[in-house]
Design a protein around this motif. Structure first.
Motif, mmCIF file in Angstrom:
data_model
loop_
_atom_site.group_PDB
_atom_site.id
_atom_site.type_symbol
_atom_site.label_atom_id
_atom_site.label_comp_id
_atom_site.label_asym_id
_atom_site.label_seq_id
_atom_site.Cartn_x
_atom_site.Cartn_y
_atom_site.Cartn_z
ATOM 1 N N ILE A 9 0.860 -1.186 0.000
ATOM 2 C CA ILE A 9 0.000 0.000 0.000
ATOM 3 C C ILE A 9 0.889 1.226 0.000
ATOM 4 O O ILE A 9 1.693 1.419 0.927
ATOM 5 C CB ILE A 9 -0.929 0.033 1.225
ATOM 6 C CG1 ILE A 9 -1.802 -1.223 1.278
ATOM 7 C CG2 ILE A 9 -1.790 1.287 1.223
ATOM 8 C CD1 ILE A 9 -2.657 -1.310 2.541
ATOM 9 N N CYS A 10 0.778 2.047 -1.022
ATOM 10 C CA CYS A 10 1.559 3.286 -1.113
ATOM 11 C C CYS A 10 0.601 4.471 -1.022
ATOM 12 O O CYS A 10 -0.375 4.537 -1.775
ATOM 13 C CB CYS A 10 2.348 3.343 -2.421
ATOM 14 S SG CYS A 10 3.635 2.088 -2.572
ATOM 15 N N PRO A 11 0.835 5.408 -0.099
ATOM 16 C CA PRO A 11 -0.092 6.532 0.065
ATOM 17 C C PRO A 11 0.123 7.616 -0.980
ATOM 18 O O PRO A 11 1.225 7.781 -1.514
ATOM 19 C CB PRO A 11 0.260 7.053 1.461
ATOM 20 C CG PRO A 11 1.724 6.766 1.584
ATOM 21 C CD PRO A 11 1.959 5.475 0.843
ATOM 22 N N VAL A 12 -0.943 8.345 -1.247
ATOM 23 C CA VAL A 12 -0.875 9.502 -2.140
ATOM 24 C C VAL A 12 -1.227 10.731 -1.304
ATOM 25 O O VAL A 12 -2.368 10.912 -0.890
ATOM 26 C CB VAL A 12 -1.841 9.349 -3.327
ATOM 27 C CG1 VAL A 12 -1.814 10.603 -4.203
ATOM 28 C CG2 VAL A 12 -1.488 8.115 -4.149
ATOM 29 N N VAL A 13 -0.219 11.558 -1.038
ATOM 30 C CA VAL A 13 -0.381 12.752 -0.213
ATOM 31 C C VAL A 13 -0.582 13.944 -1.141
ATOM 32 O O VAL A 13 0.234 14.178 -2.041
ATOM 33 C CB VAL A 13 0.861 12.973 0.676
ATOM 34 C CG1 VAL A 13 0.696 14.233 1.527
ATOM 35 C CG2 VAL A 13 1.099 11.748 1.566
ATOM 36 N N PRO A 14 -1.656 14.721 -0.978
ATOM 37 C CA PRO A 14 -1.940 15.807 -1.922
ATOM 38 C C PRO A 14 -0.933 16.944 -1.838
ATOM 39 O O PRO A 14 -0.343 17.201 -0.786
ATOM 40 C CB PRO A 14 -3.340 16.275 -1.520
ATOM 41 C CG PRO A 14 -3.454 15.895 -0.076
ATOM 42 C CD PRO A 14 -2.679 14.623 0.074
ATOM 43 N N LEU A 15 -0.758 17.610 -2.966
ATOM 44 C CA LEU A 15 0.090 18.793 -3.021
ATOM 45 C C LEU A 15 -0.668 19.990 -2.467
ATOM 46 O O LEU A 15 -1.894 19.989 -2.379
ATOM 47 C CB LEU A 15 0.511 19.070 -4.463
ATOM 48 C CG LEU A 15 1.220 17.934 -5.218
ATOM 49 C CD1 LEU A 15 1.576 18.383 -6.625
ATOM 50 C CD2 LEU A 15 2.458 17.476 -4.461
ATOM 51 N N ALA A 16 0.051 21.024 -2.086
ATOM 52 C CA ALA A 16 -0.540 22.272 -1.608
ATOM 53 C C ALA A 16 -0.072 23.416 -2.492
ATOM 54 O O ALA A 16 0.811 23.247 -3.342
ATOM 55 C CB ALA A 16 -0.158 22.508 -0.150
ATOM 56 N N GLU A 17 -0.641 24.578 -2.292
ATOM 57 C CA GLU A 17 -0.280 25.738 -3.095
ATOM 58 C C GLU A 17 1.200 26.058 -2.929
ATOM 59 O O GLU A 17 1.695 26.279 -1.822
ATOM 60 C CB GLU A 17 -1.125 26.944 -2.663
ATOM 61 C CG GLU A 17 -0.921 28.191 -3.502
ATOM 62 C CD GLU A 17 -1.530 28.048 -4.899
ATOM 63 O OE1 GLU A 17 -1.228 28.900 -5.744
ATOM 64 O OE2 GLU A 17 -2.305 27.107 -5.126
ATOM 65 N N GLY A 18 1.931 26.044 -4.061
ATOM 66 C CA GLY A 18 3.351 26.321 -4.033
ATOM 67 C C GLY A 18 4.196 25.176 -3.542
ATOM 68 O O GLY A 18 5.396 25.342 -3.309
ATOM 69 N N VAL A 19 3.596 24.009 -3.361
ATOM 70 C CA VAL A 19 4.298 22.822 -2.865
ATOM 71 C C VAL A 19 4.211 21.751 -3.954
ATOM 72 O O VAL A 19 3.180 21.088 -4.090
ATOM 73 C CB VAL A 19 3.679 22.312 -1.546
ATOM 74 C CG1 VAL A 19 4.369 21.036 -1.079
ATOM 75 C CG2 VAL A 19 3.754 23.401 -0.482
ATOM 76 N N PRO A 20 5.269 21.535 -4.739
ATOM 77 C CA PRO A 20 5.187 20.652 -5.893
ATOM 78 C C PRO A 20 5.548 19.193 -5.629
ATOM 79 O O PRO A 20 5.514 18.374 -6.540
ATOM 80 C CB PRO A 20 6.183 21.275 -6.870
ATOM 81 C CG PRO A 20 7.235 21.843 -5.985
ATOM 82 C CD PRO A 20 6.533 22.308 -4.743
ATOM 83 N N VAL A 21 5.923 18.861 -4.395
ATOM 84 C CA VAL A 21 6.293 17.483 -4.112
ATOM 85 C C VAL A 21 5.901 17.133 -2.672
ATOM 86 O O VAL A 21 6.076 17.941 -1.754
ATOM 87 C CB VAL A 21 7.802 17.238 -4.330
ATOM 88 C CG1 VAL A 21 8.636 18.157 -3.451
ATOM 89 C CG2 VAL A 21 8.164 15.779 -4.048
ATOM 90 N N THR A 22 5.318 15.946 -2.478
ATOM 91 C CA THR A 22 4.995 15.429 -1.153
ATOM 92 C C THR A 22 5.440 13.971 -1.090
ATOM 93 O O THR A 22 5.697 13.338 -2.123
ATOM 94 C CB THR A 22 3.495 15.514 -0.844
ATOM 95 O OG1 THR A 22 2.772 14.762 -1.828
ATOM 96 C CG2 THR A 22 3.009 16.950 -0.831
ATOM 97 N N ALA A 23 5.513 13.451 0.114
ATOM 98 C CA ALA A 23 5.958 12.071 0.287
ATOM 99 C C ALA A 23 5.137 11.403 1.370
ATOM 100 O O ALA A 23 4.638 12.050 2.297
ATOM 101 C CB ALA A 23 7.437 12.024 0.653
ATOM 102 N N GLY A 24 4.996 10.092 1.248
ATOM 103 C CA GLY A 24 4.265 9.340 2.259
ATOM 104 C C GLY A 24 4.744 7.907 2.321
ATOM 105 O O GLY A 24 5.386 7.399 1.384
ATOM 106 N N ALA A 25 4.454 7.257 3.439
ATOM 107 C CA ALA A 25 4.815 5.848 3.614
ATOM 108 C C ALA A 25 3.731 5.168 4.427
ATOM 109 O O ALA A 25 3.212 5.741 5.391
ATOM 110 C CB ALA A 25 6.162 5.708 4.310
#
Length: 815
Positions: free
Chosen positions: A755-771
């Motif tokens: 299971i790999c999570p999908v963390v949403p981006l925010a305004e001015g934030v082009p990359v996110t990470a999750g585990a």
């Protein structure tokens, strides 16, 4: 292992039982309902709340003290209050409205947290609270009140509830007089199945009671109200053939006084709180009570004669009257009458058989399971077209939405091949469909008619929300496409898709919801209900952690409140100070297209690094993400190492488990991820030090308080605030770590590999990470704005950067 998928059981999946520790009767009825629910709906998840604990610290202790004091010392005052409820309808309505508003407001968060699809009450103040929520907050779940006495009173019965159950037809006129608008019905005796007719001799042998005695069980409730010693003396003086078992509940003083009589056990046995009541009642010739609550129902269910002796004021006298009128009990108002009754029983034991037969007729009428089924299919009675409100911490993420930054969380589940073919859309809809009806979160439709609210009156169209597609251009591209398209516009903020890439041999189940439905922990809880566990899995993760939600009262509560207050103040100072620092802003264009880079890693590899460094697994994972981002973004010139990346790290405010499926409950800490040139161990040390220091300073508690305060702002101000703080002004990335189920899971017969999570981006934030940790695998994922491709940051590079970071950790720490 191949799992055979069972069809959905078609009933509630989450039952909330609202009771109270006020004597033992309410809790006994609650236990009986839970037992019946488990029998009729195997697999149902049940949570029990103590209404008085929910109403506030110390409330339970205060109310119990008032109740015991009134019954024992000022029965006239208790009787006066009880009489006024019947005499003056306005007084009853005002009292119910006051207590209902109090308990109802405090129940809101607990209902949101558990998200039940069925709620039952066994306590009057709980019923008042639920009725108030129906009328004033749009509570849209089926509800019912189970009266745990034979005689209802105005506090028990509520027209706003879906159903009000009494245990005998003789109680129906009384119940309808309490509230003419109420829907009232007769249910089976709500007692645990251990209370049933059975051989008296066998029960006595198991308990060591005399076979030839007239055994009288005296039970005056959990508090042993009344002059129990006097009652026991009267029974013993009536005949040498009488053996008394006095169940003193929690009243150790009464038990000690009885033991001080110095009588042998063949005449008197005084016991405290016991789990042997079913056998004791079956062993009895007579059961004596002065309250007529749970013990009366248990005696009737066991087919044993019941005697009401010197009933306590108010509800005790009302119960006695109705029991006598119904032919289910004898009333002995004083010692002479009790002595005469014992003598008559000794002369003519056949009279007891007639009473037992009447009790058996009542006990054999229907089942508790039948009444629960009736409640589950009833229509909620919401008042004035009101809708269940959207919590401020949930609405925050709707306000934070931007056209190119929609707040959608999700997960990518990699599935093993299924034997004998491939999964189809029909398989997915057949698996998800029954669960939609059993999970209120999947029936929530967002309505904004000037005030955000949830409508549960409809059901999402499966053809729209459960879809399948061929990954014609590869699985990775199909995932990118799926997370780049909006959710269906019908107001149900969730969707799932089964993706097949035959040429790659890959099958993926993709799940996404809008952040307004819940945070990552809630998503994993929901996801676990869409999956099938192994038959022998105890599902421990679905149960609340021990002590969760427990009330703390008295000095301990005050000390805890002071400690939490200090943490909040320190956390607010820490947040304010950290916001003054400088960090790297990732400058690039913004698009609506997402790139999903997944990188599953064996959990054992992460645990080995954690063990070797003395760190926790989540600290290692966050350091791996920092290492990967330093590599990935550094090579593209987006970071130079002179300033860190400011990461917002969601943190659970309690031990993270899968008992909840709805709502945003996590707080956050900010961590400056070092992205300069350094080894993994050094990066890990810096990340770990920050995580622990910021958590110790109370940042999670402070962030939670800030979120609650934002909820009190006017709607336009909430939108402006959300769109100001949930941007690059306050962080440059988001890094999330969450534990999922430890055991294996299947979807439509296919085992879940990762299971790999999908963390949403925010305004001015082009990359996110999750585990996400599940089934021995850490599913790592980076979410990228497609605009980064122009800076030579793409999906393959992101995946490889994560895997390189894991290898770097192992090379430096383990070798």
């Amino acid at each position: 292992m191949v799992l055979t998928v069972a069809p959905g059981y078609g009933g509630p999946q989450r039952l909330l039982v609202v009771s109270a520790d006020m004597g033992g009767g309410h809790e006994a009825t609650a236990a009986a309902l839970e037992q019946a629910a488990t029998a009729v709906w195997p697999g149902v998840e049940i949570e029990r709340l103590d209404t008085l604990d929910v109403m506030g610290p110390g409330v339970g202790r205060l109310f119990r003290r008032i109740y015991v004091g009134n019954v024992e010392h000022t029965p006239w005052l208790y009787e006066f209050f009880y009489a006024q409820l019947w005499r003056h309808a306005w007084f009853a309505r005002a009292s119910k409205r006051f207590t209902g508003s109090w308990s109802g407001r405090r129940l809101v968060e607990r209902i949101d947290r558990f998200d039940p699809d069925l709620v039952v009450s066994t306590y009057p103040l709980a019923s008042s609270g639920l009725a108030w929520l129906h009328a004033h907050r749009g509570l849209d779940r089926p509800t019912a009140a189970y009266v745990s006495d034979i005689a209802p009173h105005p506090f028990w019965i509520h027209g706003a509830l879906g159903l009000n159950y009494v245990v005998h037809a003789a109680a129906l006129p009384h119940a309808r007089a309490c509230d003419p608008d109420a829907v009232v019905d007769v249910c089976a005796l709500p007692v645990q199945r251990d209370f049933h007719p059975g051989p008296r001799r066998a029960a006595r042998q198991s308990l060591g009671l005399a076979a030839d005695a007239l055994v009288a069980v005296v039970s005056c409730g959990a508090y042993a109200f009344g002059d129990v010693v006097r009652t026991v003396r009267t029974l013993l003086d009536a005949s040498e053939r009488v053996q008394v078992v006095a169940a003193c509940g929690r009243n150790e003083d009464t038990r000690a006084r009885l033991q001080a009589l110095g009588l042998p056990e063949r005449r008197l046995r005084a016991i405290g709180w016991t789990d042997q009541m079913p056998a004791l009642v079956r062993a009895a010739d007579l059961v004596l009570s002065n309250a007529g609550g749970a013990i009366a129902l248990e005696a009737i269910a066991s087919g044993r004669p019941l005697v009401m002796f010197r009933p306590i004021a108010a509800h005790g006298e009302a119960n006695a009257d109705l029991l006598v009128v119904s032919g289910l009990a004898e009333l002995c108002a004083d010692e002479d009458q009790l002595t005469a009754y014992v003598h008559s029983v000794l002369r003519d034991p056949g009279a007891l058989r007639e009473v037992a037969e009447r009790a058996h007729q009542v006990a054999s009428r229907g089942t508790t399971e039948e009444s629960l089924r009736q409640v589950a299919t009833s229509t909620p009675r919401t008042g004035g077209g009101r809708r269940w409100r959207v919590r401020p911490s949930d609405a925050f993420f709707l306000h934070a939405d931007r056209p190119l930054r929609v707040q959608e969380v999700g997960a990518v589940l990699e599935l093993d091949p299924v034997a004998g073919g491939r999964l189809t859309l029909a398989d997915a809809q057949r698996t998800v469909g029954p669960r939609v009806h059993g999970l209120p979160i999947l029936r929530r439709r967002l309505v904004d008619d000037g005030r955000l609210g949830w409508d549960l009156s409809g059901t999402a169209d499966l053809a729209t929300h459960v879809t399948a597609a061929e990954a014609e251009h590869g699985m990775d591209a199909a995932l990118d496409d799926y997370w780049s398209e909006p959710l269906p516009p019908d107001g149900f903020p969730w969707a799932v898709r089964l993706l097949q890439a035959p040429t790659e041999g890959r099958t993926v189940f993709a799940v996404k919801t809008h952040h307004i439905l819940g945070d990552g922990i809630s998503l994993l809880g929901l996801l676990d209900r869409l999956l099938d566990p192994a038959p022998d899995d105890p599902l421990d993760e679905r149960r609340p952690a021990p002590g969760t939600g427990a009330s703390v009262s008295g000095r301990s509560g005050i000390r805890n409140g002071v400690r939490q207050g200090r943490l909040v103040v320190a956390g607010l100072a820490s947040l304010a100070t950290s916001s003054l620092g400088s960090w790297t802003h990732l400058d690039c264009e913004q698009t609506a297209r997402r790139l999903i880079a997944t990188a599953p890693v064996e959990e054992a590899r992460v645990r080995a690094v954690a063990a070797a460094t003395g760190c926790r697994a989540h600290e290692v994972v966050i350091a791996v993400v920092a290492h990967a981002l330093a590599d990935l973004l550094g090579s593209a010139g987006l970071v130079d190492g002179s300033r860190p990346l400011r990461a917002m790290v969601p943190v659970a405010r309690r031990a993270p488990r899968l008992d909840r499926v709805f709502g945003n409950w996590t707080a956050a800490v900010t961590v400056d991820l070092p992205v300069g040139a350094m080894g993994f161990r050094q990066r890990l040390e810096r990340v770990t030090a920050q995580l622990r220091a910021r958590a110790a300073r109370g940042e999670p508690q402070a962030a939670h308080v800030v979120m609650q305060l934002l909820g009190h702002l006017p709607a336009p101000a909430r939108t402006v605030t959300a769109r100001t703080i949930y941007t690059r002004r306050f962080f440059s990335t988001i890094v999330s770590y969450m534990p999922a189920a430890r055991g294996d899971r299947w979807f439509a017969g296919a085992q879940v590999r990762s299971i790999c999570p999908v963390v949403p981006l925010a305004e001015g934030v082009p990359v996110t990470a999750g585990a996400v940790v599940s089934s021995g695998v850490v599913g790592l994922a980076l979410v990228l704005d497609a605009a980064l491709v122009a800076r030579d940051v793409d999906r393959p590079a992101a995946t490889e950067a994560v895997l390189r970071a894991v290898r770097a950790a192992e090379d430096e720490v383990l070798r």
